[in-house]
Scaffold this motif. Sequence first.
Motif, PDB file in Angstrom:
ATOM      1  N   SER A   1       0.860  -1.175   0.000  1.00  0.00           N
ATOM      2  CA  SER A   1       0.000   0.000   0.000  1.00  0.00           C
ATOM      3  C   SER A   1       0.898   1.228   0.000  1.00  0.00           C
ATOM      4  O   SER A   1       1.605   1.492   0.976  1.00  0.00           O
ATOM      5  CB  SER A   1      -0.904  -0.006   1.243  1.00  0.00           C
TER       6      SER A   1
ATOM      7  N   TYR B   1      -9.696   2.046 -10.620  1.00  0.00           N
ATOM      8  CA  TYR B   1      -9.358   3.465 -10.563  1.00  0.00           C
ATOM      9  C   TYR B   1     -10.519   4.265  -9.987  1.00  0.00           C
ATOM     10  O   TYR B   1     -11.638   4.210 -10.488  1.00  0.00           O
ATOM     11  CB  TYR B   1      -9.031   3.966 -11.976  1.00  0.00           C
TER      12      TYR B   1
ATOM     13  N   ILE C   1      -4.419  -4.144  -9.044  1.00  0.00           N
ATOM     14  CA  ILE C   1      -3.918  -2.845  -8.585  1.00  0.00           C
ATOM     15  C   ILE C   1      -5.103  -1.923  -8.355  1.00  0.00           C
ATOM     16  O   ILE C   1      -5.987  -1.801  -9.213  1.00  0.00           O
ATOM     17  CB  ILE C   1      -2.967  -2.217  -9.626  1.00  0.00           C
ATOM     18  N   LEU C   2      -5.121  -1.277  -7.200  1.00  0.00           N
ATOM     19  CA  LEU C   2      -6.183  -0.329  -6.865  1.00  0.00           C
ATOM     20  C   LEU C   2      -5.568   1.062  -6.746  1.00  0.00           C
ATOM     21  O   LEU C   2      -4.582   1.250  -6.036  1.00  0.00           O
ATOM     22  CB  LEU C   2      -6.860  -0.726  -5.553  1.00  0.00           C
ATOM     23  N   ILE C   3      -6.160   2.026  -7.465  1.00  0.00           N
ATOM     24  CA  ILE C   3      -5.655   3.398  -7.447  1.00  0.00           C
ATOM     25  C   ILE C   3      -6.741   4.332  -6.961  1.00  0.00           C
ATOM     26  O   ILE C   3      -7.859   4.324  -7.481  1.00  0.00           O
ATOM     27  CB  ILE C   3      -5.188   3.837  -8.851  1.00  0.00           C
TER      28      ILE C   3
ATOM     29  N   LEU D   1     -10.795   0.706   2.687  1.00  0.00           N
ATOM     30  CA  LEU D   1      -9.464   0.478   2.131  1.00  0.00           C
ATOM     31  C   LEU D   1      -8.663  -0.492   2.980  1.00  0.00           C
ATOM     32  O   LEU D   1      -7.887  -1.307   2.453  1.00  0.00           O
ATOM     33  CB  LEU D   1      -8.709   1.802   1.998  1.00  0.00           C
TER      34      LEU D   1
ATOM     35  N   SER E   1      -7.628  -3.389   0.444  1.00  0.00           N
ATOM     36  CA  SER E   1      -6.241  -3.254  -0.021  1.00  0.00           C
ATOM     37  C   SER E   1      -5.391  -4.464   0.331  1.00  0.00           C
ATOM     38  O   SER E   1      -4.276  -4.618  -0.189  1.00  0.00           O
ATOM     39  CB  SER E   1      -5.614  -1.984   0.567  1.00  0.00           C
TER      40      SER E   1
ATOM     41  N   ARG F   1      -3.531  -6.824  -2.448  1.00  0.00           N
ATOM     42  CA  ARG F   1      -3.419  -6.175  -3.754  1.00  0.00           C
ATOM     43  C   ARG F   1      -2.617  -4.891  -3.631  1.00  0.00           C
ATOM     44  O   ARG F   1      -2.605  -4.239  -2.592  1.00  0.00           O
ATOM     45  CB  ARG F   1      -4.790  -5.895  -4.354  1.00  0.00           C
ATOM     46  N   THR F   2      -1.950  -4.556  -4.693  1.00  0.00           N
ATOM     47  CA  THR F   2      -1.167  -3.326  -4.732  1.00  0.00           C
ATOM     48  C   THR F   2      -2.123  -2.133  -4.728  1.00  0.00           C
ATOM     49  O   THR F   2      -3.024  -2.062  -5.559  1.00  0.00           O
ATOM     50  CB  THR F   2      -0.286  -3.281  -5.991  1.00  0.00           C
ATOM     51  N   THR F   3      -1.899  -1.233  -3.784  1.00  0.00           N
ATOM     52  CA  THR F   3      -2.770  -0.070  -3.654  1.00  0.00           C
ATOM     53  C   THR F   3      -1.944   1.208  -3.745  1.00  0.00           C
ATOM     54  O   THR F   3      -0.955   1.366  -3.023  1.00  0.00           O
ATOM     55  CB  THR F   3      -3.537  -0.093  -2.315  1.00  0.00           C
TER      56      THR F   3
ATOM     57  N   ILE G   1      -2.266   5.326  -3.524  1.00  0.00           N
ATOM     58  CA  ILE G   1      -3.148   6.390  -3.065  1.00  0.00           C
ATOM     59  C   ILE G   1      -2.489   7.742  -3.341  1.00  0.00           C
ATOM     60  O   ILE G   1      -1.353   7.982  -2.932  1.00  0.00           O
ATOM     61  CB  ILE G   1      -3.450   6.256  -1.556  1.00  0.00           C
TER      62      ILE G   1
END
Length: 590
Positions: free
Chosen positions: A378, A428, A507-509, A529, A533, A536-538, A540
């Motif tokens: 994260s 996204y 991936i979470l943006i 979050l 998160s 998974r790659t987060t 911010i």
Amino acid sequence: MHPLKKLLSYANNYRLDFRLATLYSVLNKFFDILPEVLIGVAVDIVVNGDKSFMAKRILGGFGITDTWHQLILLGALNVLIWGGESWFEYLLSLKWRKLAQNLQHDLRLDTYSHVQKLEMAYFENQRTGNLMSVLSEDINQMERFLNGGANQIIQVLCSSIMVSAVFFSLQPSLAVISLLPVPFILFGAFWFQKRLAPRYAEVRVAAGDVSARLNNNLLGLATIKAFATEDLESAHIAQASQAYRNANERAIAISAAITPVIRMAILAGFTATLVYGGWLVLHAELAVGAYSVLVFLTQRLLWPLTSLADVADMYQRSMSSIDRVMTLLQTPIQISYAGEPVDSSKLKGELRFKDVSFSYGDRPTIEKLNLTIAAGASIAFVGATGSGKSTLVKLLLRFYHVGEGTILLDGRPIEALDLQDLRRSIGYVAQDSFLTDGSIAENIAYGMTDASEEAIAEAARAAEATEFINKLPLGFATKIGERGQKLSGGQRQRLALARAILKNPAILILDEATSAVDNETEAAIQRSLDVVSRGRTTVIIAHRLSTVRQADCIHLMEDGQIIESGTHEELLSLDAGYAALWRLQTGQRT
């Protein structure tokens, strides 16, 4: 390339339809001209009886010379001709209109699809209203031309050729005199057309400006009301509309002169046929029936040329519109969609930025950035506006080309990956997420048509959106209005987060996802979050440091470079840039 050639090149699949429509127009005009010939034949039969042209040259071999029988056969022939003219009128109208509808439908879809593939840099120099004008009004203008204008042009040309042939076969000397105005009429029409072209280009640009201004104001109506600037914006609309009116007036000043000029030329041709043809009849050099044919045909040929004014006007408007549409359709796509397939279920989510540099025009935004984001980590980016935080996300999503360097996803350059697969692997959530004029459920499942009701509900629970959804009149089936205007900003962000959660990306943006929400919503999003998160790659992006304090690593950016990195506690202990921002936001004294 001429706009018409561009359109024909685009419409290659409709080549057979164009040919059939043209054939129907030609045949319709052929049958349309024949009644005038029959009038002359009828006069010849009545005057000359069994010595008429039909009796001697056509019916004599069948033993039909009686005047009455000739007239009966002529009547039957007249019925067939009118039937043929009506039948081909139906066919040409059907074919041209169907062609116009199909072509405008395909062209609008293809152009819109093309626009969606253009890089974001293209839209920085475009106005939304202008693009809407191209996709709507300009394509409609092309449709109107194919509906009627194309047929008119073909029939005027055919009429000129067919009538000229009859003239020269009956009386060559009279044909030369009567048809002498035609070249001048055509030359005049083209002369006016060339001068109309730049003026109608101005009209289309002005129309786009009006559309852009209206679109901008309608989207910002709340702000206009809040600042009581209705009169000011009405003045802006009036200014844009006046410019559009002025552009039209400059075009009208020329287009209005076409018809009177053409009428004078037509008058000369018709008068020549009437007077000189009559003189030939009086001196027995031209038969009465032939004279009748020529008089009627002169009117049939020349008077339709008055429509050249309207045709030329419609044609030039359409060419200006077609040119704008084709220019947009042929705008090069800078970012390729093709590449290696990506299986999002197998992605780990490791990201590496190697010597990445990027500039908006001449303004450097990112400079030689090197960074590795471990899979499942994260990571947060903070810093002042313009420091390059959001640019990193836009480069990762390939909204823009990386100027220099490479971004790697699980060791593979993102430029080498299938663009759609890459973006499907990323969730996204932007500061102002796009919501459709649909239901709550449809917005959460946006782009995932196969999502089940249970999965949608679970994503809403994970985003802590269930509470406010259940209070709505129809729950998940509630329509939220254009861009979600029936919801508060916090509610819209929770739906956007639920959408990203349902996507289950590697991936979470979150790009400033909490900058415009209240503290309660921010806390709810933060709780979500903490759950989603995991694993998974987060990434911010935030101004509010309270949003990112739990991140595994926080990077402080300045002028496109990372100047500090560490956990929240580590950065506070450094007592440098991040610590200063924290004290500023929390109200702590130095």
